[in-house]
Scaffold this active site. Structure first.
Site, PDB file in Angstrom:
ATOM      1  N   ARG A 173      -6.152   2.082 -15.617  1.00  0.00           N
ATOM      2  CA  ARG A 173      -6.327   2.925 -14.529  1.00  0.00           C
ATOM      3  C   ARG A 173      -7.058   4.287 -14.702  1.00  0.00           C
ATOM      4  NH1 ARG A 173      -3.585   3.246 -10.323  1.00  0.00           N
ATOM      5  NH2 ARG A 173      -2.578   5.201 -10.888  1.00  0.00           N
TER       6      ARG A 173
ATOM      7  N   GLY B 155       0.741  -1.220   0.108  1.00  0.00           N
ATOM      8  CA  GLY B 155       0.016  -0.269  -0.041  1.00  0.00           C
ATOM      9  C   GLY B 155       0.819   1.519  -0.017  1.00  0.00           C
TER      10      GLY B 155
ATOM     11  N   GLU C  49       4.602  -5.855   1.863  1.00  0.00           N
ATOM     12  CA  GLU C  49       4.099  -6.587   0.575  1.00  0.00           C
ATOM     13  C   GLU C  49       3.950  -5.368  -0.490  1.00  0.00           C
ATOM     14  OE1 GLU C  49       0.406  -8.159   1.525  1.00  0.00           O
ATOM     15  OE2 GLU C  49       1.221  -9.928   2.496  1.00  0.00           O
TER      16      GLU C  49
ATOM     17  N   TYR D  13       0.052  -2.163 -11.998  1.00  0.00           N
ATOM     18  CA  TYR D  13      -1.331  -2.177 -12.639  1.00  0.00           C
ATOM     19  C   TYR D  13      -1.291  -1.474 -13.689  1.00  0.00           C
ATOM     20  CZ  TYR D  13      -1.201  -3.018  -7.457  1.00  0.00           C
ATOM     21  OH  TYR D  13      -1.146  -3.630  -6.216  1.00  0.00           O
TER      22      TYR D  13
ATOM     23  N   CYS E 181     -13.818   1.452 -28.455  1.00  0.00           N
ATOM     24  CA  CYS E 181     -15.083   1.995 -28.731  1.00  0.00           C
ATOM     25  C   CYS E 181     -15.913   2.121 -27.241  1.00  0.00           C
ATOM     26  CB  CYS E 181     -16.037   1.084 -29.539  1.00  0.00           C
ATOM     27  SG  CYS E 181     -15.160   1.044 -31.261  1.00  0.00           S
ATOM     28  N   GLU E 182     -15.265   2.996 -26.484  1.00  0.00           N
ATOM     29  CA  GLU E 182     -16.002   3.311 -25.486  1.00  0.00           C
ATOM     30  C   GLU E 182     -15.583   4.645 -24.881  1.00  0.00           C
ATOM     31  OE1 GLU E 182     -17.554   1.241 -22.818  1.00  0.00           O
ATOM     32  OE2 GLU E 182     -17.058  -0.840 -24.096  1.00  0.00           O
TER      33      GLU E 182
ATOM     34  N   TYR F 104     -10.074   4.115 -12.334  1.00  0.00           N
ATOM     35  CA  TYR F 104     -10.142   5.102 -11.171  1.00  0.00           C
ATOM     36  C   TYR F 104     -10.214   6.447 -11.429  1.00  0.00           C
ATOM     37  CZ  TYR F 104      -7.979   0.389  -9.667  1.00  0.00           C
ATOM     38  OH  TYR F 104      -7.712  -0.749  -9.424  1.00  0.00           O
TER      39      TYR F 104
ATOM     40  N   GLY G 187       3.791  -3.420  -3.698  1.00  0.00           N
ATOM     41  CA  GLY G 187       3.632  -3.424  -5.279  1.00  0.00           C
ATOM     42  C   GLY G 187       3.945  -2.270  -6.034  1.00  0.00           C
ATOM     43  N   ARG G 188       2.890  -1.427  -5.605  1.00  0.00           N
ATOM     44  CA  ARG G 188       2.786   0.043  -6.635  1.00  0.00           C
ATOM     45  C   ARG G 188       4.176   0.676  -6.110  1.00  0.00           C
ATOM     46  NH1 ARG G 188      -1.629   2.480  -8.016  1.00  0.00           N
ATOM     47  NH2 ARG G 188      -2.875   1.355  -6.510  1.00  0.00           N
TER      48      ARG G 188
END
Ligand code: PLP
Length: 406
Positions: A299, A226, A260, A357, A328-329, A303, A262-263
């Site tokens: 991302r 985190g 732990e 991510y 196409c969004e 988010y 990650g980011r």
């Protein structure tokens, strides 16, 4: 990164992920170093970037792996992470995953519910082994981050309450097939405040003390991941302060600290490169249409996350533009209101802080092949994942019998 971006794009084309492996080394060493003098293990959160070359690089530095599926456990083992440095977390493990984790004899299976504990016990019993477990506690603290990446509140699906955890430890202690050696929490991602981490540590350390009083000896104190990073202008937590806050709260406890990240390890170790296809103006609005899209880097769409975007070697007066992909969004954008100079076909844009991510959340939506990935180490570039071809994408469909349709 020391290599010329234009050269990389000529060699590998776009969309392209590029990772700075020397930066990964630095991030790892800084965090590991912050725990100097304490028993600690940095277990890299594989889900943030699970390329084998990335995991292998970290494994060589001595990192462990925090995995959230048996697939990630296999990646970690394949990349050379020692089994006694592998943790298996996640709210929904299947029987087959539990069985394999026990077979592989990894360090810890992290439990997230009482039901899951019973399941692990049953499987360990069938296999006649003892499962080393830790329990994920939900300390109910507000991590002050984005609601989608907050995990440490009771309203989130993760972990169990303190009372439940205690009951589970008592049960596990009595079980012949469970060995409760760890405790775990992970309150959210992209944390930029130390206070919620301190608070969670204190709550969980108190539980460890009360377990000790009833002869349940916790050996692994897992503070989760985190740690936040700079995407824009955030102030982030320094590894030294992080380690200090944790060690303050666990004074007197003889535990190995697991973390732990990650980011923290990967976000700013990677960039995403994309080429300009077209520009257009819809009324007042300027759009820069690029060859990278939400299927490559979701991302921003998912988010509303911010990634700094810059044009390579382009001068000129900037105006605001939305950087959008071909998918196409309407939600397919990499950046909104980005200040960019006038651009031409094939100009390159750099999307920063894309190492975590990014690729791992990519998909084949719109039958787009996933990007290639390149590592830079000591000034040299290495292809670490080939660009996905059309044949790669349809392989599993082609493998099926279609005679019934003929
Ligand atoms: C996602 C996750 C992590 C890594 O989170 P980052 O924010 O990338 O550091 C660590 N532990 C668990 C249990 C996770 O689910």
């Amino acid at each position: 990164m020391s290599l010329d971006i234009t050269t990389l794009v000529k060699k590998y084309d776009t969309p392209l992920y590029v990772y700075d492996f020397n930066n990964i080394t630095n991030r790892y060493e800084e965090l590991k170093g912050a725990f100097d003098g304490k028993k600690s293990l940095v277990a890299y959160a594989v889900k943030s970037n699970s390329n084998l070359a990335v995991i292998r690089h970290l494994a060589k530095l001595g990192a462990g792996a925090d995995c959230v599926s048996i697939g990630e456990v296999h990646r970690a083992l394949k990349a050379g992470v020692k089994k006694y440095r592998i943790i298996f977390s996640g709210v929904g493990k299947k029987d087959s995953e539990i069985r394999e984790a026990l077979q592989q004899d990894i360090l810890l299976i992290n439990l997230e519910s009482e039901d899951e504990m019973k399941r692990v016990e049953m499987i360990a019993n069938e296999m006649d082994v003892e499962a080393r477990i830790s329990i994920r506690v939900n300390p109910n603290v507000d991590p002050q981050t984005h609601p989608y990446i907050s995990t440490g509140l009771h309203e989130n699906k993760f972990g169990v309450s303190l009372d439940m955890a205690k009951r589970m430890y008592i049960y596990a202690k009595k079980s012949e097939h469970l060995n409760p050696v760890g405790i775990h929490f992970h309150i959210g991602s992209q944390l930029t405040e130390l206070a919620p981490i301190s608070e969670a540590c204190e709550i969980v350390a108190d539980l460890v003390r009360s377990l000790k009083a009833i002869n349940i000896d916790i050996k692994f104190f897992d503070v989760g991941g985190g740690l936040g990073v700079v995407y824009n202008n955030e102030t982030t937590i320094k590894p030294k302060d992080y380690a200090h806050a944790i060690t303050q709260k666990i004074k007197g406890l003889d535990v190995t600290i697991l973390s732990e990240p990650g980011r923290y390890m990967m976000a700013n170790s990677g960039i995403f490169l994309t080429k300009v296809l077209y520009e257009k103006q819809n009324g007042e609005k300027r759009f820069v249409i690029v060859d990278g899209a939400m299927n490559d880097l979701i991302r921003p769409s998912l988010y509303n996350a911010y990634h700094k975007i810059e044009a390579v070697q382009k001068e000129g007066e900037t105006t605001l533009a939305d950087v959008v992909g071909p998918v196409c969004e309407s939600g397919d954008f990499l950046g909104k209101n980005v200040a960019l100079p006038p651009l031409n076909h094939n100009d390159i844009l750099v999307v920063h802080s894309a190492g975590a991510y990014g690729f791992t959340m990519s998909s084949n939506y719109n039958t787009r092949g996933r990007s290639a990935e390149v590592a830079i180490l000591d000034g040299k570039d290495y292809l670490i994942r080939e660009r996905e071809s059309f044949e790669d994408q349809i392989r599993l469909e082609e493998a099926c019998d279609i005679s019934w349709q003929e």
